[in-house]
Scaffold this active site. Structure first.
Site, mmCIF file in Angstrom:
data_model
loop_
_atom_site.group_PDB
_atom_site.id
_atom_site.type_symbol
_atom_site.label_atom_id
_atom_site.label_comp_id
_atom_site.label_asym_id
_atom_site.label_seq_id
_atom_site.Cartn_x
_atom_site.Cartn_y
_atom_site.Cartn_z
ATOM 1 N N GLU A 291 10.883 60.264 51.465
ATOM 2 C CA GLU A 291 11.042 60.252 52.926
ATOM 3 C C GLU A 291 12.392 59.670 53.348
ATOM 4 O O GLU A 291 12.808 59.848 54.493
ATOM 5 C CB GLU A 291 9.875 59.500 53.580
ATOM 6 C CG GLU A 291 9.949 57.975 53.573
ATOM 7 C CD GLU A 291 9.694 57.330 52.218
ATOM 8 O OE1 GLU A 291 9.617 58.065 51.213
ATOM 9 O OE2 GLU A 291 9.585 56.097 52.151
ATOM 10 N N CYS B 63 5.886 54.625 46.430
ATOM 11 C CA CYS B 63 6.284 53.256 46.083
ATOM 12 C C CYS B 63 5.084 52.310 46.118
ATOM 13 O O CYS B 63 4.211 52.401 45.275
ATOM 14 C CB CYS B 63 7.411 52.805 47.016
ATOM 15 S SG CYS B 63 8.237 51.323 46.414
ATOM 16 N N HIS C 223 11.436 57.138 46.829
ATOM 17 C CA HIS C 223 11.116 57.379 48.239
ATOM 18 C C HIS C 223 11.642 58.716 48.759
ATOM 19 O O HIS C 223 12.752 58.777 49.293
ATOM 20 C CB HIS C 223 11.764 56.290 49.103
ATOM 21 C CG HIS C 223 11.072 54.976 49.047
ATOM 22 N ND1 HIS C 223 10.079 54.621 49.926
ATOM 23 C CD2 HIS C 223 11.244 53.908 48.224
ATOM 24 C CE1 HIS C 223 9.663 53.387 49.646
ATOM 25 N NE2 HIS C 223 10.354 52.927 48.622
#
Lengths: 276, 79
Positions: free
Chosen positions: A240, A104, A238
Site C-alpha cells: 500500500e 506487516c 508494504h
C-alpha cells in the site's frame, strides 16, 4: 460481484498504522473500504450505530503497525483479542472464500491467530509459525525486492507477472518467518507443494540472496505466504506504500506506470468480481 | 492470592539476535569472559486462586498468549 459494491473492512486497534494507505488503495480502485475498529466488530464499548458485522464485508484487511505496542510478541495481543470474540466469524469469512490480507503487523497477526499458514484446516488452535526477530536484531526499513513464486493459487497476486521483480518497502523488526526447527524443511516443502509460498526476497537479478536483500533472515527468503485456498494472504513488505510510481525511490528515473504495490489490490478486486 | 512467575525462553536451535547483540555490546564495553547471553522474558502474574487450579489456568495462558510453541519453552513457578 461488482467491484463498486465490494465492502472492505480495514481493521484497526491502538497502534495500527498504514490503515489510511490501505483504505485509499481500495478506494482509488473503486471498492467501498471502511476503517473499522476491532471494538465495532466485537460490539464492546460502542454505540449502536457504530456496531459492525464482519459478515457484511467482502474483504478483510489487517494493516501494518505495532498493535498494542507489540507487547508479548508482535501481533499476539491483536490476535488474542480477535480470537476471543471473532473466531467463528473469521472462520466463516475464510470458508466463504472471502479474501483476507495481512500486511506487516497484519501478517504477524494472521500467523499468531493461526489463519496462516493453516496447512490443516482454516484456523489452527495454536500458531504453526512465528515472525521472529530479524537476524540483525534491528528495525529494517527500506525498499525490498520481491519475486512472485506462487503458481496461481493466491488471490492477491494474479495480476503480477511471474518474471517481475516488485520493489515493495519493508519496515519491521520481527519479520523472520520461522517454523519449528526440527521440521522446518518439511514444512517449507509442504507449503511449496500446496502452492502457499507467494513472495521471496531477491536481489536485482531476481536471485535468492542474503542480507541486506533479505532484511530479516527469513526461512528460505520467504516474504509472504497464503493459505491452501489462496484467499488468506500475509506479507511483511508494504504494497500500500507503493500504490503510485512516485512513492518509489527511483521514480524520477522511472516515472512511468503504476506503483508496484497496486497489482496486489487489483488482483484481489479481480478475484472478488469473478468469485464472490 | 498467589504470584506466579512465567519464564519464556527460546527453544534450542532458535536464533536469539537480541542475546547475540547484547553479547557483542558487552564485549565492546570491555567485559571479558562472557560466553553467551540468552534473552528471556518473565511475566509475574498475580492471581486469586491457589495451587493446582492456578497452575492449570496459567498453563492455558501460556498456550493461548504468552508463548508461541514454535520457538518458545515456558516454565511456571508459583511463588
Amino acid at each position: 460481484m461488482k467491484v463498486s459494491n465490494a465492502r472492505v473492512c480495514v481493521l484497526r486497534i491502538e497502534g495500527t498504522n498504514c490503515e489510511e494507505e490501505s483504505y485509499l488503495s481500495f478506494k482509488r480502485l473503486g471498492a467501498k473500504p471502511e476503517k473499522v475498529h476491532l471494538k465495532q466488530l466485537t460490539r464492546t464499548d460502542v454505540t449502536s450505530d457504530e456496531k459492525r458485522s464482519l459478515a457484511d464485508y467482502q474483504i478483510l484487511v489487517l494493516p501494518g503497525g505495532f498493535s498494542s505496542g507489540d507487547y508479548v510478541r508482535a501481533g499476539a495481543i491483536f490476535a488474542a483479542r480477535m480470537k476471543s470474540r471473532l473466531s467463528r466469524d473469521l472462520v466463516e469469512f475464510v470458508r466463504a472464500g472471502k479474501p483476507v490480507l495481512g500486511i506487516c503487523n497484519g501478517f504477524q497477526i494472521l500467523v499468531e491467530t493461526g489463519l496462516l499458514p493453516a496447512m490443516s484446516g482454516i484456523m489452527t488452535e495454536v500458531p504453526e509459525a512465528v515472525l521472529s526477530t530479524n537476524d540483525s536484531a534491528r528495525f529494517e526499513c527500506r525498499p525490498t525486492l520481491l519475486k512472485k513464486v506462487n503458481r496461481g493459487s493466491c488471490a492477491f497476486t494474479t495480476k503480477i507477472p511471474s518474471d517481475k521483480i516488485s520493489a515493495i518497502p519493508s519496515a519491521h523488526a520481527e519479520g523472520k518467518l520461522t517454523f519449528p526447527v526440527d521440521r522446518a524443511k518439511r514444512v517449507v516443502k509442504e507449503l511449496a507443494d500446496n502452492d502457499q509460498l507467494v513472495f521471496k526476497y531477491v536481489d536485482p537479478e531476481g536471485d535468492i540472496a542474503g542480507y541486506p536483500w533479505c532484511p530479516n533472515g527469513s526461512t528460505e527468503n520467504i516474504a509472504g505466504i497464503c493459505n491452501r485456498e489462496g484467499n488468506v494472504f500475509g506479507l511483511m513488505p508494504h504494497p500500500e506504500r507503493v500504490f503510485f510510481r512516485y512513492t518509489h525511490p527511483d521514480w524520477t528515473r522511472n516515472p512511468d506506470g503504476a506503483g508496484d504495490g497496486r497489482a496486489v489490490f487489483e488482483s484481489v478486486l479481480d478475484y472478488v468480481s469473478k468469485k464472490l | 492470592m498467589a504470584v506466579v512467575e512465567v519464564r519464556i525462553t527460546l527453544k534450542k536451535g532458535v536464533a536469539d539476535p537480541e542475546g547475540k547483540n547484547t553479547l557483542k555490546a558487552l564485549e565492546l564495553l570491555g567485559f571479558e569472559g562472557v560466553r553467551e547471553v540468552r534473552s528471556v522474558k518473565v511475566f509475574e502474574i498475580e492471581t486469586d486462586g491457589e495451587t493446582e487450579e492456578t497452575e492449570r489456568s496459567v498453563e492455558e495462558m501460556c498456550r493461548k498468549l504468552l508463548a508461541n510453541p514454535v520457538i518458545h519453552n515456558y516454565t511456571i513457578r508459583i511463588k
